[in-house]
Enzyme design. Structure first.
Site, PDB file in Angstrom:
ATOM      1  N   LYS A   1     -21.570  43.651  -4.323  1.00 60.08           N
ATOM      2  CA  LYS A   1     -20.525  44.524  -3.777  1.00 60.08           C
ATOM      3  C   LYS A   1     -20.812  46.005  -3.994  1.00 60.08           C
ATOM      4  O   LYS A   1     -20.284  46.847  -3.288  1.00 60.08           O
ATOM      5  CB  LYS A   1     -19.152  44.166  -4.379  1.00 60.08           C
TER       6      LYS A   1
ATOM      7  N   LYS B   1     -22.629  33.987   3.723  1.00 62.31           N
ATOM      8  CA  LYS B   1     -21.278  33.480   3.490  1.00 62.31           C
ATOM      9  C   LYS B   1     -20.300  34.094   4.493  1.00 62.31           C
ATOM     10  O   LYS B   1     -20.402  35.276   4.810  1.00 62.31           O
ATOM     11  CB  LYS B   1     -20.912  33.870   2.056  1.00 62.31           C
TER      12      LYS B   1
ATOM     13  N   LYS C   1     -14.581  38.154   4.099  1.00 59.97           N
ATOM     14  CA  LYS C   1     -13.642  39.169   4.587  1.00 59.97           C
ATOM     15  C   LYS C   1     -14.304  40.522   4.696  1.00 59.97           C
ATOM     16  O   LYS C   1     -14.063  41.277   5.616  1.00 59.97           O
ATOM     17  CB  LYS C   1     -12.474  39.323   3.593  1.00 59.97           C
TER      18      LYS C   1
END
Ligand code: TYM
Length: 332
Positions: free
Chosen positions: A112, A195, A198
């Protein structure tokens, strides 16, 4: 009854099929035999910038979706993380038990923070897994139903529980991850090796539960497959088809082998069309129920208040033990 606990972040207007098949469906099923605690992880959401109004709205939407999906507020405590200060308090204690290098090894932080660089990421994003450990340990659950991407956080949780128990006194249960292999990692429809996410998936790669059903059908029909024609499960050669087979099997309860058999000689078009239909059948009533629940804010807020009261009592009892064992003076 043994306990289950899990959480989900309110970081989008809608949950997606990865959330649903990887975790939420198991939440619904486990209600029957366990004492369930399910929460909206709004403290985790602010590890990246959130608009306050949008966050509030998404938190309510998240609760509405859980109820629409079949989480029964009479059976399960549905709560909002920020309304129980014990989460943040235990997180501090656990941060003091976590090695810097240990936190640094968490791959989700690496992923992230990769984009803007580590320096741009918040410290909250760095300590995120420790807050997650606190979320879990406060409730002493037996199982934590999640997708594969949470496995490492569960391992850290167990390590911290063990460390605390060893250093002070046995306080925490060591929770087991509950990860269903078949659906543990649903992938992006446009990039089937990544994956479904969102934050990272393009709109065409992600099926949101609250999308217009027609739009979801279209996304499935335009999902990336490969140049062949054979509907066959093969993660290396046919990751796109395999992902669709996984979703198809989960949605219909039929085995992958059976589904492969049905489409021998029929090609991808028929297969995708039928999967689109199965998805539409599911999301149409789900969406209607969610929108209905969102129309009655008082009812929804009542569900949250009742769930939070139940959860708070459990969390505060654990926290009291922790604070005492650490050596803090009792609050008067
Ligand atoms: P979150 O909000 O990212 O996702 C919620 C759940 O959905 C699962 N999931 C997937 N499963 C399969 N395939 C996918 N593509 C996919 N994408 C998401 C996740 O594994 C998760 O189970 N850190 C957590 C929230 C959290 C939590 C907790 C969970 C905070 N505290 C305590 C359990 C216990 C998260 O960000 O999940």
């Amino acid at each position: 009854r043994p306990r289950v606990l899990s959480g989900i972040q309110p970081t989008a207007d809608s949950f997606h099929f990865g959330n649903y098949l990887g975790a939420l469906r198991q939440w619904v099923d486990l209600q029957a035999d366990y004492e369930p605690f399910f929460f909206i992880a709004d403290l985790h959401a602010i590890t990246v910038e959130q608009d306050p109004k949008v966050l509030r709205d998404r938190t309510r939407r998240a609760v509405a979706q859980l109820v629409a999906m079949g989480i029964d507020p009479a059976r399960s405590a549905i709560f909002v993380q920020s309304q129980i200060p014990a989460h943040a308090q235990l997180s501090w204690v656990l941060q003091c038990l976590t090695g810097f290098g240990e936190a640094r090894r968490m791959t989700q932080f690496k992923d992230k923070s990769a984009k803007g660089g580590e320096g741009a990421a918040s410290v909250g994003l760095f300590t995120y897994p420790i807050l997650q450990a606190a979320d879990i340990l406060l409730y002493r659950p037996h199982y934590v139903p999640v997708g594969e991407d949470q496995r490492q956080h569960l391992e850290l949780t167990r390590d911290l529980a063990q460390r605390f128990n060893h250093r002070y006194k046995k306080t925490f249960r060591l929770p087991e991850p509950y990860i269903l292999k078949a659906t543990a990692k649903i992938t992006d429809l446009q990039d089937p090796t990544a994956k479904m996410s969102k934050s990272a998936s393009s709109p065409a790669g992600i099926i949101e539960l609250l999308d217009e059903p027609k739009a979801s059908a279209k996304k499935i029909r335009s999902a990336v497959t490969d140049s062949g024609t054979e509907v066959r499960f093969d993660l290396d050669e046919k990751p796109g088809v395999s992902n669709l087979l996984t979703i198809f099997s989960a949605m219909t309860g039929r085995s992958i082998g059976e589904i492969e058999g049905d489409y021998v000689g029929k090609g991808y078009g028929a297969f995708k069309g039928d999967l689109a239909e199965a998805v539409v059948q599911f999301v149409t009533p789900f969406r209607d129920r969610t929108l209905e629940l969102l129309d009655d804010r008082e009812h929804l807020d009542g569900i949250i208040a009742a769930g939070t009261d139940r959860a708070r009592a459990v969390a505060e009892a654990t926290l009291r033990d922790v604070l005492d064992r650490v050596g803090f003076l009792p609050a008067s």
